[in-house]
Design an enzyme around this catalytic site. Structure first.
Site, PDB file in Angstrom:
ATOM      1  N   HIS A   1      -0.700   2.406  -7.561  1.00  0.00           N
ATOM      2  CA  HIS A   1      -1.676   1.495  -7.844  1.00  0.00           C
ATOM      3  C   HIS A   1      -1.290   0.692  -9.123  1.00  0.00           C
ATOM      4  O   HIS A   1      -1.009  -0.448  -9.359  1.00  0.00           O
ATOM      5  CB  HIS A   1      -3.105   1.895  -8.126  1.00  0.00           C
ATOM      6  CG  HIS A   1      -3.805   2.519  -6.955  1.00  0.00           C
ATOM      7  ND1 HIS A   1      -4.589   1.762  -6.110  1.00  0.00           N
ATOM      8  CD2 HIS A   1      -3.410   3.783  -6.420  1.00  0.00           C
ATOM      9  CE1 HIS A   1      -4.866   2.551  -5.116  1.00  0.00           C
ATOM     10  NE2 HIS A   1      -4.451   3.634  -5.119  1.00  0.00           N
TER      11      HIS A   1
ATOM     12  N   ASP B   1      -8.438  -3.531  -9.736  1.00  0.00           N
ATOM     13  CA  ASP B   1      -7.657  -2.597  -8.492  1.00  0.00           C
ATOM     14  C   ASP B   1      -8.763  -2.626  -7.462  1.00  0.00           C
ATOM     15  O   ASP B   1     -10.126  -2.345  -7.877  1.00  0.00           O
ATOM     16  CB  ASP B   1      -7.265  -1.414  -9.117  1.00  0.00           C
ATOM     17  CG  ASP B   1      -6.516  -0.571  -7.823  1.00  0.00           C
ATOM     18  OD1 ASP B   1      -5.243  -0.689  -7.694  1.00  0.00           O
ATOM     19  OD2 ASP B   1      -7.313  -0.089  -7.130  1.00  0.00           O
TER      20      ASP B   1
ATOM     21  N   ALA C   1      12.714  11.854  -6.565  1.00  0.00           N
ATOM     22  CA  ALA C   1      13.831  11.243  -6.341  1.00  0.00           C
ATOM     23  C   ALA C   1      14.129   9.824  -6.883  1.00  0.00           C
ATOM     24  O   ALA C   1      12.828   9.208  -6.892  1.00  0.00           O
ATOM     25  CB  ALA C   1      14.027  11.369  -4.828  1.00  0.00           C
TER      26      ALA C   1
ATOM     27  N   HIS D   1       6.001   9.369   3.925  1.00  0.00           N
ATOM     28  CA  HIS D   1       4.638   9.973   4.286  1.00  0.00           C
ATOM     29  C   HIS D   1       3.855   8.651   4.680  1.00  0.00           C
ATOM     30  O   HIS D   1       2.742   8.535   4.748  1.00  0.00           O
ATOM     31  CB  HIS D   1       4.181  10.481   2.963  1.00  0.00           C
ATOM     32  CG  HIS D   1       3.933   9.639   1.780  1.00  0.00           C
ATOM     33  ND1 HIS D   1       5.073   8.608   1.431  1.00  0.00           N
ATOM     34  CD2 HIS D   1       2.837   9.358   0.827  1.00  0.00           C
ATOM     35  CE1 HIS D   1       4.622   8.135   0.408  1.00  0.00           C
ATOM     36  NE2 HIS D   1       3.352   8.467  -0.147  1.00  0.00           N
TER      37      HIS D   1
ATOM     38  N   TRP E   1       2.160   2.631   1.093  1.00  0.00           N
ATOM     39  CA  TRP E   1       2.480   1.616   1.333  1.00  0.00           C
ATOM     40  C   TRP E   1       3.585   0.913   0.555  1.00  0.00           C
ATOM     41  O   TRP E   1       4.495   0.313   0.968  1.00  0.00           O
ATOM     42  CB  TRP E   1       1.250   0.558   1.301  1.00  0.00           C
ATOM     43  CG  TRP E   1       1.485  -0.834   1.720  1.00  0.00           C
ATOM     44  CD1 TRP E   1       1.674  -2.025   0.776  1.00  0.00           C
ATOM     45  CD2 TRP E   1       1.874  -1.145   2.864  1.00  0.00           C
ATOM     46  NE1 TRP E   1       1.831  -3.269   1.561  1.00  0.00           N
ATOM     47  CE2 TRP E   1       2.171  -2.708   2.925  1.00  0.00           C
ATOM     48  CE3 TRP E   1       2.161  -0.681   4.194  1.00  0.00           C
ATOM     49  CZ2 TRP E   1       2.484  -3.543   4.095  1.00  0.00           C
ATOM     50  CZ3 TRP E   1       2.474  -1.360   5.331  1.00  0.00           C
ATOM     51  CH2 TRP E   1       2.790  -2.859   5.181  1.00  0.00           C
ATOM     52  N   ASN E   2       3.823   1.619  -0.513  1.00  0.00           N
ATOM     53  CA  ASN E   2       4.992   1.065  -1.440  1.00  0.00           C
ATOM     54  C   ASN E   2       6.063   1.608  -0.734  1.00  0.00           C
ATOM     55  O   ASN E   2       7.311   0.959  -0.776  1.00  0.00           O
ATOM     56  CB  ASN E   2       4.981   1.531  -3.033  1.00  0.00           C
ATOM     57  CG  ASN E   2       3.761   0.978  -3.769  1.00  0.00           C
ATOM     58  OD1 ASN E   2       3.827  -0.198  -4.163  1.00  0.00           O
ATOM     59  ND2 ASN E   2       2.812   1.536  -3.865  1.00  0.00           N
ATOM     60  N   SER E   3       6.068   2.762  -0.290  1.00  0.00           N
ATOM     61  CA  SER E   3       7.335   3.185   0.437  1.00  0.00           C
ATOM     62  C   SER E   3       7.714   2.673   1.568  1.00  0.00           C
ATOM     63  O   SER E   3       8.851   2.322   1.761  1.00  0.00           O
ATOM     64  CB  SER E   3       6.964   4.667   0.709  1.00  0.00           C
ATOM     65  OG  SER E   3       6.940   5.529  -0.530  1.00  0.00           O
TER      66      SER E   3
ATOM     67  N   ALA F   1      -4.515   9.623   1.912  1.00  0.00           N
ATOM     68  CA  ALA F   1      -5.232   8.277   1.789  1.00  0.00           C
ATOM     69  C   ALA F   1      -5.055   7.569   3.035  1.00  0.00           C
ATOM     70  O   ALA F   1      -5.456   8.044   3.876  1.00  0.00           O
ATOM     71  CB  ALA F   1      -3.993   7.526   0.711  1.00  0.00           C
ATOM     72  N   GLU F   2      -4.552   6.213   3.152  1.00  0.00           N
ATOM     73  CA  GLU F   2      -4.677   5.504   4.489  1.00  0.00           C
ATOM     74  C   GLU F   2      -3.188   5.548   5.033  1.00  0.00           C
ATOM     75  O   GLU F   2      -2.855   4.653   5.825  1.00  0.00           O
ATOM     76  CB  GLU F   2      -4.927   3.966   4.102  1.00  0.00           C
ATOM     77  CG  GLU F   2      -3.883   3.017   3.586  1.00  0.00           C
ATOM     78  CD  GLU F   2      -3.113   3.305   2.375  1.00  0.00           C
ATOM     79  OE1 GLU F   2      -3.105   4.456   1.845  1.00  0.00           O
ATOM     80  OE2 GLU F   2      -2.184   2.664   2.153  1.00  0.00           O
ATOM     81  N   GLN F   3      -2.288   6.581   4.894  1.00  0.00           N
ATOM     82  CA  GLN F   3      -1.081   6.583   5.180  1.00  0.00           C
ATOM     83  C   GLN F   3      -1.088   6.903   6.967  1.00  0.00           C
ATOM     84  O   GLN F   3      -0.193   6.504   7.544  1.00  0.00           O
ATOM     85  CB  GLN F   3      -0.205   7.725   4.567  1.00  0.00           C
ATOM     86  CG  GLN F   3      -0.079   7.611   3.277  1.00  0.00           C
ATOM     87  CD  GLN F   3       0.045   8.781   2.281  1.00  0.00           C
ATOM     88  OE1 GLN F   3       0.143   9.917   2.719  1.00  0.00           O
ATOM     89  NE2 GLN F   3      -0.177   8.597   0.811  1.00  0.00           N
TER      90      GLN F   3
END
Ligand code: UDP
Length: 480
Positions: A16, A123, A352, A369, A372-374, A392-394
């Site tokens: 976030h 946020d 990493a 996973h 969203w950033n990934s 979360a929302e993954q």
């Protein structure tokens, strides 16, 4: 020149805070009339986010930082549900945010050369602070660190609740969410809807429409269907897709990774053939039991692929933290002889330098996973994902990547952190699939090009960022 100040209140979590600050940086680069004050709520868990924020603020003369005094932490019994803990921690901070914001606004008004405060960017997890912002007669804008499909789900959630009035069960019919093409199985809905956080989460979703505008870290080209659904719905505030907003350069500052650890990983990658390495990494909170670690190791061996594995263990049950732990004795948790057999072919690390790894030409696939950033980072660098969602929302992101957008390969869509052990065979096959599939790889690379164009001058997200600034100015100064 009309100068204007925005106050940012990011949520205290890696995914976030980093995105909100990077968005802030982008606003400053875009428009030199703007300045930003960040009200920083401390993270409940020890982290390097504080120093990340400080170093970013130090490098930008038009950002200043105000620390919100730490509120009492929620009782540790809630730590079993990370979302609930996260939401309660934010709620506990509301009085301190009220005081800090009120003091700041009144001190700013009393300065002779004061720059007008034109709005507060919250946020989306801080949406309850709209009340505080309203008391000060300021508009609230929400910053959505996740995607437009998820935003559509949040818009839809209160209506769904008024029909069912209870948390979704696995056996319930799929949800028809206007901004998501396929019907959504209840098993991939955000974990917070089923882990005891339902009513807090509903409370958050119920207030989204009160925002003056919502900024989303995505681009129209990636989620055209969701954006069409917003244009058809007159009851939603304007949504501004401004992404991908990524932290491509400042990343190391946020981790505890030292230079030697980073160099060890990057020089190992330098020695590997192009697109030959599968990267396994599971976000800031992804972790596994020792039993699962053994299966992953065997799966990697069976796959025969080269690998870079960010291995982090689940803290023991009686531990007071949710933060995954780096493994201090690999021999002890890995199958006998694994390190010997895979020497030269694989490397294991803790945290990493993910962005650098994804940008490296040796990286050819990503077991992720699906944070969203990934996902945005992997698209940016054209690295296909195979899905292993955790929290979360993954699960929803994984489902959409595979079933709606055709940009990911399925391993699991509805796995939840701490779930049953996934066997080596399934992991090995998933790893092979992501390294061998050429169709998804091609689409991912194309989307990478599109997403880079979106944020260039004249690109869709760049235009939308300009529209956001214009609207903020117009909402404050009027139309002249
Ligand atoms: N990340 C990283 N190294 C790691 C794990 C995560 O650099 O070992 C970064 C990753 O690049 C991304 C962020 O942490 O920018 C994770 O955000 P995401 O939304 O994917 O997941 P979250 O941690 O919020 O669940």
């Amino acid at each position: 020149m009309k100068r204007a100040e925005l106050v940012f209140i990011p949520a205290p979590g890696a995914g976030h805070l980093v995105a909100a600050l990077q968005f802030g940086k982008r606003l400053l680069q875009r428009d030199d009339r703007i300045s930003i004050t960040v009200l920083a709520i401390k993270s409940a868990a020890p982290s390097s986010l504080g120093s990340y924020t400080e170093s970013l603020v130090a490098s930008e003369s038009r950002i200043q930082l105000i620390d919100v005094p730490q509120a009492e932490l929620p009782p540790l019994e809630f730590a079993k549900s990370p979302a609930k803990f996260f939401i309660l921690n934010i709620e506990n901070h509301v009085p301190n945010v009220r005081e800090a914001l009120t003091n700041y606004v009144s001190s700013s008004h009393s300065k002779p050369d004061s720059v007008p405060i034109v709005g507060v960017v919250l946020d989306f997890f801080c949406v309850s602070m709209i009340d505080v912002v309203n008391e000060l007669n300021l508009p609230s804008y929400l910053f959505m660190t996740s995607n437009a499909g998820y935003l559509s789900l949040m818009f839809h959630f209160p209506a769904q609740d008024s029909r069912t009035g209870a948390p979704p069960k696995d056996s319930d019919p799929d949800w028809l969410v206007p901004g998501i093409v396929p019907p959504v199985p209840t098993t991939v809905l955000p974990v917070s809807m089923t882990d005891g956080s339902y009513s807090s989460y509903l409370g958050i979703a119920a207030r989204f429409r009160e925002a003056k505008g919502i900024i989303a870290n995505t681009c129209v080209e990636l989620e055209a269907h969701a954006f069409n659904s917003f244009s058809e719905d007159q009851t939603t505030p304007p949504v501004y897709p401004v992404g991908p907003v990524l932290d491509l350069n400042d990343g190391q500052a946020r981790s505890n990774l030292n230079q030697a650890q980073r160099d060890r990983i990057m020089s190992w990658l330098d020695d590997q053939p192009e697109e030959s390495v599968v990267f396994l990494c599971f976000g800031s909170l992804g972790s596994f039991s020792e039993a699962q670690v053994k299966e992953i190791a065997l799966g990697l061996e069976q796959s025969g692929q080269r690998f870079l594995w960010s291995l982090r263990l689940t803290p023991p049950k009686d531990s007071k933290t949710l933060t995954p732990i780096d493994c201090s004795n690999l021999e002890q948790v890995l199958p006998d002889g694994f390190l010997e057999r895979t020497r030269g072919k694989g490397l294991i690390c803790g945290w990493a330098p993910q962005v650098e790894v994804l940008s490296h030409k040796a990286t050819g696939g990503f077991v992720s996973h699906c944070g969203w950033n990934s996902i945005l980072e992997s698209l940016w660098y054209g690295v296909p994902i195979v899905t292993w969602p955790m929290y979360a929302e993954q699960q929803l992101n994984a489902f959409r990547m595979v079933k709606e957008l055709g940009l990911g390969l399925e391993m699991r869509l509805d796995y939840k952190k701490g779930g049953e052990v996934v066997k080596a065979d399934e992991i090995g096959k998933a790893v092979v699939s992501v390294m061998e599939d050429s169709e998804v790889r091609k689409k991912v690379k194309e989307m990478g090009v599109v997403s880079r164009k979106a944020v260039e001058d004249g690109g869709s997200s760049s235009v939308s960022l300009g529209r956001f600034i214009e609207d903020v100015m117009r909402n404050h100064f009027g139309s002249d």
